[in-house]
Design a protein around this motif. Sequence first.
Motif, PDB file in Angstrom:
ATOM      1  N   MET A 264      -1.951   0.215 -25.158  1.00 39.57           N
ATOM      2  CA  MET A 264      -0.682   0.802 -24.709  1.00 39.57           C
ATOM      3  C   MET A 264       0.194   1.199 -25.893  1.00 39.57           C
ATOM      4  SD  MET A 264       0.615  -1.320 -21.401  1.00 39.57           S
ATOM      5  CE  MET A 264       2.022  -0.224 -21.313  1.00 39.57           C
ATOM      6  N   ILE A 265       0.270   0.312 -26.882  1.00 45.16           N
ATOM      7  CA  ILE A 265       1.096   0.596 -28.060  1.00 45.16           C
ATOM      8  C   ILE A 265       0.525   1.779 -28.843  1.00 45.16           C
ATOM      9  CG2 ILE A 265       1.882  -0.330 -30.274  1.00 45.16           C
ATOM     10  CD1 ILE A 265       1.964  -3.100 -28.885  1.00 45.16           C
ATOM     11  N   ALA A 266      -0.811   1.812 -28.996  1.00 44.44           N
ATOM     12  CA  ALA A 266      -1.453   2.923 -29.723  1.00 44.44           C
ATOM     13  C   ALA A 266      -1.208   4.249 -29.010  1.00 44.44           C
ATOM     14  CB  ALA A 266      -2.953   2.663 -29.855  1.00 44.44           C
ATOM     15  N   THR A 267      -1.287   4.234 -27.679  1.00 42.81           N
ATOM     16  CA  THR A 267      -1.043   5.449 -26.904  1.00 42.81           C
ATOM     17  C   THR A 267       0.403   5.913 -27.080  1.00 42.81           C
ATOM     18  OG1 THR A 267      -2.669   4.708 -25.273  1.00 42.81           O
ATOM     19  CG2 THR A 267      -1.177   6.457 -24.601  1.00 42.81           C
ATOM     20  N   SER A 268       1.329   4.943 -27.105  1.00 39.76           N
ATOM     21  CA  SER A 268       2.734   5.286 -27.295  1.00 39.76           C
ATOM     22  C   SER A 268       2.984   5.890 -28.674  1.00 39.76           C
ATOM     23  CB  SER A 268       3.602   4.038 -27.108  1.00 39.76           C
ATOM     24  OG  SER A 268       4.954   4.321 -27.351  1.00 39.76           O
ATOM     25  N   LEU A 269       2.369   5.299 -29.700  1.00 37.44           N
ATOM     26  CA  LEU A 269       2.526   5.833 -31.055  1.00 37.44           C
ATOM     27  C   LEU A 269       1.952   7.241 -31.159  1.00 37.44           C
ATOM     28  CD1 LEU A 269       1.645   2.651 -33.176  1.00 37.44           C
ATOM     29  CD2 LEU A 269       3.915   3.669 -32.815  1.00 37.44           C
ATOM     30  N   ALA A 270       0.819   7.464 -30.487  1.00 39.35           N
ATOM     31  CA  ALA A 270       0.232   8.809 -30.483  1.00 39.35           C
ATOM     32  C   ALA A 270       1.189   9.804 -29.824  1.00 39.35           C
ATOM     33  CB  ALA A 270      -1.104   8.803 -29.748  1.00 39.35           C
ATOM     34  N   GLY A 271       1.884   9.337 -28.767  1.00 41.34           N
ATOM     35  CA  GLY A 271       2.867  10.199 -28.109  1.00 41.34           C
ATOM     36  C   GLY A 271       4.000  10.601 -29.031  1.00 41.34           C
ATOM     37  N   LEU A 272       4.406   9.680 -29.909  1.00 40.34           N
ATOM     38  CA  LEU A 272       5.456  10.004 -30.879  1.00 40.34           C
ATOM     39  C   LEU A 272       4.979  11.060 -31.881  1.00 40.34           C
ATOM     40  CD1 LEU A 272       6.927   6.443 -31.628  1.00 40.34           C
ATOM     41  CD2 LEU A 272       7.916   8.252 -30.202  1.00 40.34           C
ATOM     42  N   VAL A 273       3.709  10.964 -32.286  1.00 38.84           N
ATOM     43  CA  VAL A 273       3.152  11.958 -33.207  1.00 38.84           C
ATOM     44  C   VAL A 273       3.117  13.330 -32.539  1.00 38.84           C
ATOM     45  CG1 VAL A 273       1.120  12.643 -34.527  1.00 38.84           C
ATOM     46  CG2 VAL A 273       1.799  10.236 -34.470  1.00 38.84           C
ATOM     47  N   VAL A 274       2.674  13.355 -31.284  1.00 44.84           N
ATOM     48  CA  VAL A 274       2.630  14.616 -30.538  1.00 44.84           C
ATOM     49  C   VAL A 274       4.041  15.191 -30.399  1.00 44.84           C
ATOM     50  CG1 VAL A 274       2.179  15.628 -28.268  1.00 44.84           C
ATOM     51  CG2 VAL A 274       0.495  14.092 -29.300  1.00 44.84           C
ATOM     52  N   LEU A 275       5.006  14.319 -30.114  1.00 44.28           N
ATOM     53  CA  LEU A 275       6.392  14.781 -29.974  1.00 44.28           C
ATOM     54  C   LEU A 275       6.897  15.404 -31.274  1.00 44.28           C
ATOM     55  CD1 LEU A 275       9.008  15.026 -28.390  1.00 44.28           C
ATOM     56  CD2 LEU A 275       9.556  12.666 -29.021  1.00 44.28           C
ATOM     57  N   SER A 276       6.516  14.829 -32.417  1.00 47.19           N
ATOM     58  CA  SER A 276       6.949  15.401 -33.693  1.00 47.19           C
ATOM     59  C   SER A 276       6.360  16.794 -33.891  1.00 47.19           C
ATOM     60  CB  SER A 276       6.548  14.473 -34.851  1.00 47.19           C
ATOM     61  OG  SER A 276       5.154  14.468 -35.039  1.00 47.19           O
ATOM     62  N   LEU A 277       5.107  17.005 -33.439  1.00 46.98           N
ATOM     63  CA  LEU A 277       4.508  18.347 -33.511  1.00 46.98           C
ATOM     64  C   LEU A 277       5.263  19.321 -32.613  1.00 46.98           C
ATOM     65  CD1 LEU A 277       0.678  17.479 -33.373  1.00 46.98           C
ATOM     66  CD2 LEU A 277       1.971  18.259 -35.369  1.00 46.98           C
ATOM     67  N   ILE A 278       5.622  18.851 -31.418  1.00 43.23           N
ATOM     68  CA  ILE A 278       6.338  19.710 -30.469  1.00 43.23           C
ATOM     69  C   ILE A 278       7.716  20.069 -31.007  1.00 43.23           C
ATOM     70  CG2 ILE A 278       7.393  19.741 -28.168  1.00 43.23           C
ATOM     71  CD1 ILE A 278       4.977  17.926 -27.329  1.00 43.23           C
ATOM     72  N   ASN A 279       8.386  19.078 -31.592  1.00 41.63           N
ATOM     73  CA  ASN A 279       9.733  19.330 -32.134  1.00 41.63           C
ATOM     74  C   ASN A 279       9.722  20.427 -33.190  1.00 41.63           C
ATOM     75  OD1 ASN A 279      10.913  17.407 -30.510  1.00 41.63           O
ATOM     76  ND2 ASN A 279      10.833  15.779 -32.046  1.00 41.63           N
ATOM     77  N   GLY A 280       8.587  20.585 -33.860  1.00 39.69           N
ATOM     78  CA  GLY A 280       8.466  21.629 -34.877  1.00 39.69           C
ATOM     79  C   GLY A 280       8.565  23.033 -34.320  1.00 39.69           C
ATOM     80  N   PHE A 281       8.410  23.177 -32.991  1.00 44.17           N
ATOM     81  CA  PHE A 281       8.516  24.493 -32.360  1.00 44.17           C
ATOM     82  C   PHE A 281       9.914  24.761 -31.817  1.00 44.17           C
ATOM     83  CE2 PHE A 281       3.983  23.841 -32.446  1.00 44.17           C
ATOM     84  CZ  PHE A 281       3.458  25.106 -32.629  1.00 44.17           C
ATOM     85  N   GLY A 282      10.858  23.857 -32.083  1.00 46.55           N
ATOM     86  CA  GLY A 282      12.243  24.101 -31.694  1.00 46.55           C
ATOM     87  C   GLY A 282      12.656  23.354 -30.439  1.00 46.55           C
ATOM     88  N   SER A 283      13.957  23.452 -30.137  1.00 46.30           N
ATOM     89  CA  SER A 283      14.530  22.695 -29.032  1.00 46.30           C
ATOM     90  C   SER A 283      14.007  23.149 -27.674  1.00 46.30           C
ATOM     91  CB  SER A 283      16.056  22.806 -29.059  1.00 46.30           C
ATOM     92  OG  SER A 283      16.456  24.158 -28.977  1.00 46.30           O
ATOM     93  N   ASN A 284      13.652  24.437 -27.537  1.00 50.09           N
ATOM     94  CA  ASN A 284      13.096  24.910 -26.261  1.00 50.09           C
ATOM     95  C   ASN A 284      11.774  24.217 -25.953  1.00 50.09           C
ATOM     96  OD1 ASN A 284      15.221  26.600 -25.836  1.00 50.09           O
ATOM     97  ND2 ASN A 284      14.126  28.509 -26.253  1.00 50.09           N
ATOM     98  N   ALA A 285      10.965  24.048 -26.985  1.00 48.47           N
ATOM     99  CA  ALA A 285       9.682  23.360 -26.810  1.00 48.47           C
ATOM    100  C   ALA A 285       9.913  21.900 -26.420  1.00 48.47           C
ATOM    101  CB  ALA A 285       8.866  23.441 -28.096  1.00 48.47           C
ATOM    102  N   THR A 286      10.891  21.264 -27.055  1.00 42.94           N
ATOM    103  CA  THR A 286      11.199  19.870 -26.739  1.00 42.94           C
ATOM    104  C   THR A 286      11.696  19.740 -25.304  1.00 42.94           C
ATOM    105  OG1 THR A 286      11.824  19.531 -29.053  1.00 42.94           O
ATOM    106  CG2 THR A 286      12.496  17.842 -27.481  1.00 42.94           C
ATOM    107  N   ALA A 287      12.516  20.688 -24.868  1.00 45.13           N
ATOM    108  CA  ALA A 287      13.016  20.680 -23.491  1.00 45.13           C
ATOM    109  C   ALA A 287      11.861  20.841 -22.496  1.00 45.13           C
ATOM    110  CB  ALA A 287      14.041  21.791 -23.296  1.00 45.13           C
ATOM    111  N   ALA A 288      10.936  21.747 -22.801  1.00 44.69           N
ATOM    112  CA  ALA A 288       9.770  21.947 -21.932  1.00 44.69           C
ATOM    113  C   ALA A 288       8.933  20.673 -21.860  1.00 44.69           C
ATOM    114  CB  ALA A 288       8.925  23.106 -22.450  1.00 44.69           C
ATOM    115  N   TYR A 289       8.752  20.033 -23.011  1.00 46.28           N
ATOM    116  CA  TYR A 289       7.990  18.777 -23.081  1.00 46.28           C
ATOM    117  C   TYR A 289       8.642  17.705 -22.198  1.00 46.28           C
ATOM    118  CZ  TYR A 289       6.704  14.238 -25.127  1.00 46.28           C
ATOM    119  OH  TYR A 289       6.312  12.933 -25.309  1.00 46.28           O
ATOM    120  N   GLY A 290       9.970  17.578 -22.282  1.00 46.35           N
ATOM    121  CA  GLY A 290      10.674  16.571 -21.497  1.00 46.35           C
ATOM    122  C   GLY A 290      10.519  16.795 -20.002  1.00 46.35           C
ATOM    123  N   ALA A 291      10.633  18.046 -19.562  1.00 37.19           N
ATOM    124  CA  ALA A 291      10.502  18.353 -18.138  1.00 37.19           C
ATOM    125  C   ALA A 291       9.074  18.119 -17.648  1.00 37.19           C
ATOM    126  CB  ALA A 291      10.913  19.801 -17.892  1.00 37.19           C
TER     127      ALA A 291
END
Length: 462
Positions: A264-291
């Motif tokens: 569970m912890i490893a999966t969560s950490l992987a999610g943080l890495v993926v989120l950092s990649l998404i954040n690199g595409f701007g706030s619109n990408a982050t908003a899409a990810y959240g929804a």
Amino acid sequence: MSSPLPLTQAAPPAPPVRPLWQVFMVFLGPMLLSNILQSLSGTLNSMFLGQMMGVKALAAVAAFFPVMFVFIAFVIGLGAGASVLIGQAWGAGQPDKVRAIAGTTLLTGLAMGAAVALFGGLFTQPIMRLLGTPADILEQATVYSRIVLLGMPGLFIFLLFTSLLRGVGDTLTPMWSLIVSTGIGLVSTPALIAGWGGLPRLGVASAGVSMILGFSIALVWLTVQLRRKRSVLAPNRALLRAMRPDWGLLRGVLRVGIPTGVLMIATSLAGLVVLSLINGFGSNATAAYGAVNQINAFAQFPLISIAITASILAAQSIGAGRSERLPAIARTAMQINLAIGGATALLGTLFARPLLSIFITDQEVLHVAVELLRIVLWSGLLFGAFASLAALMRASGDVLIPTVITIGVIATLELPLAWLFSRHFGLVGIWMAFPVSYGITLALQTWYYQAVWKKRPIRKMV
């Protein structure tokens, strides 16, 4: 003249054996509702804080989430290990062993919860500073975090009880206890924020106090109900006597529980890495990810619940000496995963735009989110399949290799592919990595199940 009575009477007809898919669905329904309630409770509490107190209050609570997740992962892992052993003991008709496993697990959870409360209560602010909590929300985050940390012993016991009851096939009582807990929290949070009925205004602490109030009342309700039904896990003298350390049983619980928590912890950490990649595409990408994540979370509940059901039914079969039922349990889990997961993915595909419009108003972001949601939902079929297979093997105590396979694919394939595909296909490329990695994980889990696990003798752990 009456005819003589027969010397022997025919045995009464055996009760009809319920098809396995029906057993699955009876077990699955309450557990699925329980998972939805837990998620909905957190979502609505966040909504209360955000709407009634503003974004800083919401951020103060969110700042504690990484710490909270580690503790919850520990409890879920401990509960998963205990439910496997309890399932085997229950299937073998050993109520005293069931209580011994439950007692050892509850004592361990209580001891860990007390340690967390003591250490966390004393060093709450340094912990929040270490997490890099922004200065403008540090005070509020510290207040909320300290309250939650002090409530950990009770929260651990409540969460463990819901897992232990599932091991004896009881999913209704945990469901109702969560309804009680959620209902109390949803009333008390806004009441304590606004000071309704002369109550004190507790600010951001309202969410923490409401959580403690909710699970405390739910524990009292749980105690009354289990004693009334004379459940094998009713909090009574027999269970209290069983609350003593049994190192042999604890080793068995941790053998299954630790890898589950680590995953569970490893999966969560992987999610943080993926989120950092998404954040690199701007706030619109982050908003899409959240929804997309909001909807996908609800889509994954049935898949996770199917896996837990497979694990419990398999454990009970092993305990009863009916290991020949395991392939049928595996097949049924896969079929239900395909049916429910496929239906969810189809509905999500057809209604992606109106569903995402609940969260997104910008049409450009909405267009991207629709495409991403469709990829994620259909990937869920692969996720559910390998999760069910791993859960079935976990029921026999074989958890290390399936866990290593999953974490290995995440580390060596999913994350590198997400980075690589994002460079070639843009934002969509990040999501393209999920079906590829899930498919490889399923292939490896299936190979291990067929080539290794099925050829080993199945032995009870208790």
